[in-house]
Design a protein around this motif. Structure first.
Motif, PDB file in Angstrom:
ATOM      1  N   ALA A 148     -15.592 -48.896   3.610  1.00  0.00           N
ATOM      2  CA  ALA A 148     -14.229 -49.483   3.870  1.00  0.00           C
ATOM      3  C   ALA A 148     -13.790 -50.897   3.156  1.00  0.00           C
ATOM      4  O   ALA A 148     -13.075 -51.176   2.756  1.00  0.00           O
ATOM      5  N   THR A 149     -15.065 -51.622   3.427  1.00  0.00           N
ATOM      6  CA  THR A 149     -15.101 -52.961   2.778  1.00  0.00           C
ATOM      7  C   THR A 149     -14.747 -52.814   1.338  1.00  0.00           C
ATOM      8  O   THR A 149     -14.023 -53.801   0.772  1.00  0.00           O
ATOM      9  N   ALA A 152     -11.038 -52.069   0.863  1.00  0.00           N
ATOM     10  CA  ALA A 152     -10.349 -53.229   0.908  1.00  0.00           C
ATOM     11  C   ALA A 152     -10.251 -53.961  -0.310  1.00  0.00           C
ATOM     12  O   ALA A 152      -9.198 -54.510  -0.707  1.00  0.00           O
ATOM     13  N   ASP A 155      -8.090 -52.077  -2.727  1.00  0.00           N
ATOM     14  CA  ASP A 155      -6.765 -52.295  -2.384  1.00  0.00           C
ATOM     15  C   ASP A 155      -6.054 -53.676  -3.071  1.00  0.00           C
ATOM     16  O   ASP A 155      -4.855 -53.934  -3.597  1.00  0.00           O
ATOM     17  N   ARG A 156      -6.879 -54.796  -3.006  1.00  0.00           N
ATOM     18  CA  ARG A 156      -6.503 -56.262  -3.273  1.00  0.00           C
ATOM     19  C   ARG A 156      -6.404 -56.187  -4.609  1.00  0.00           C
ATOM     20  O   ARG A 156      -5.650 -57.012  -5.362  1.00  0.00           O
ATOM     21  N   PRO A 163      -3.831 -49.618   2.598  1.00  0.00           N
ATOM     22  CA  PRO A 163      -3.612 -50.524   3.718  1.00  0.00           C
ATOM     23  C   PRO A 163      -4.476 -50.458   5.088  1.00  0.00           C
ATOM     24  O   PRO A 163      -4.532 -51.330   5.589  1.00  0.00           O
ATOM     25  N   ASP A 164      -5.038 -49.171   5.320  1.00  0.00           N
ATOM     26  CA  ASP A 164      -5.983 -49.089   6.322  1.00  0.00           C
ATOM     27  C   ASP A 164      -7.269 -48.649   5.580  1.00  0.00           C
ATOM     28  O   ASP A 164      -7.598 -47.350   5.432  1.00  0.00           O
ATOM     29  N   PRO A 165      -8.098 -49.486   5.159  1.00  0.00           N
ATOM     30  CA  PRO A 165      -9.304 -49.152   4.313  1.00  0.00           C
ATOM     31  C   PRO A 165     -10.366 -48.219   5.279  1.00  0.00           C
ATOM     32  O   PRO A 165     -10.957 -47.393   4.399  1.00  0.00           O
ATOM     33  N   ARG A 166     -10.420 -48.359   6.521  1.00  0.00           N
ATOM     34  CA  ARG A 166     -11.326 -47.566   7.058  1.00  0.00           C
ATOM     35  C   ARG A 166     -10.666 -46.208   7.124  1.00  0.00           C
ATOM     36  O   ARG A 166     -11.617 -45.265   7.219  1.00  0.00           O
TER      37      ARG A 166
END
Length: 211
Positions: A148-149, A152, A155-156, A163-166
């Protein structure tokens, strides 16, 4: 898992603790939970039965420790695969290849191992007698959190719309890794792992590529 009432668990030496874990893992996998006694574990580890009890309290706690050790190894493998495949992804064109390589690395290094498969079978076999074992292997969320990290960061950087990486990490695992773990130990199961992973990654990207 708590030690028996009134009994504390010794930290002990790392060498003895490791020997007990390795012995217990081997016996649980070869003989099953019920047929593995603390006496056998002690003999296999080359320590006294008292030492096994002092370090782990009881057999259920020992099984939990074996599972925790396996989950830690999986977490380490996932982080290594992230470092090798997902840290430097220059553009969206390279993302599919990076995600496929990442999933295949995990499959080969951790999930594909015979010990891992055997441990998963053990947990499901013992779930009736030890209901808590069904969730033992997945109590730690570190592997998905690490993925998830990275999602994220993607995504950036505009490589994914997550928007919800997890949640995205959970979906990725469900599409690529879970189909392979579900076939572990199934007699006659023939799975084209590369195809499963590639198609899973493509399905994931159809859902999570930026608009």
């Amino acid at each position: 898992m708590a030690a028996p009432a009134g009994k504390s668990i010794r930290e002990g030496s790392a060498q003895k603790r490791s020997a007990i874990l390795l012995a217990a893992r081997a016996l649980f996998l070869s003989d099953g939970f019920d047929r593995t006694s603390m006496d056998l574990v002690a003999a296999e580890a080359g320590v006294s039965k008292r030492t096994v009890y002092d370090y782990y309290g009881d057999k259920r706690t020992l099984l939990a420790a074996v599972v925790d050790h396996t989950v830690e190894a999986l977490s380490t493998a996932v982080q290594r695969a992230i470092d090798e495949n997902l840290v430097v992804v220059p553009d969206a064109a390279q993302l599919e290849h990076a995600l496929v390589s990442f999933a295949e690395s995990i499959t080969v290094s951790a999930i594909g191992s015979s010990d891992y498969a055997a441990l998963m079978r053990l947990l499901y076999t013992e779930a009736t007698n030890l209901p808590e074992t069904r969730s033992m292997a997945w109590n730690a969320e570190e592997p998905e959190d690490a993925v998830a990290t990275r999602f994220a960061a993607f995504d950036r950087d505009g490589l994914l719309h997550a928007p919800d990486p997890r949640l995205a990490a959970d979906h990725f695992v469900a599409l690529t890794i879970s189909p392979l773990t579900s076939s572990l130990g199934v007699v006659g199961a023939e799975v084209d792992e590369h195809r499963v992973i590639v198609e899973g990654v493509r399905a994931f990207l159809r859902a999570y590529r930026p608009f």
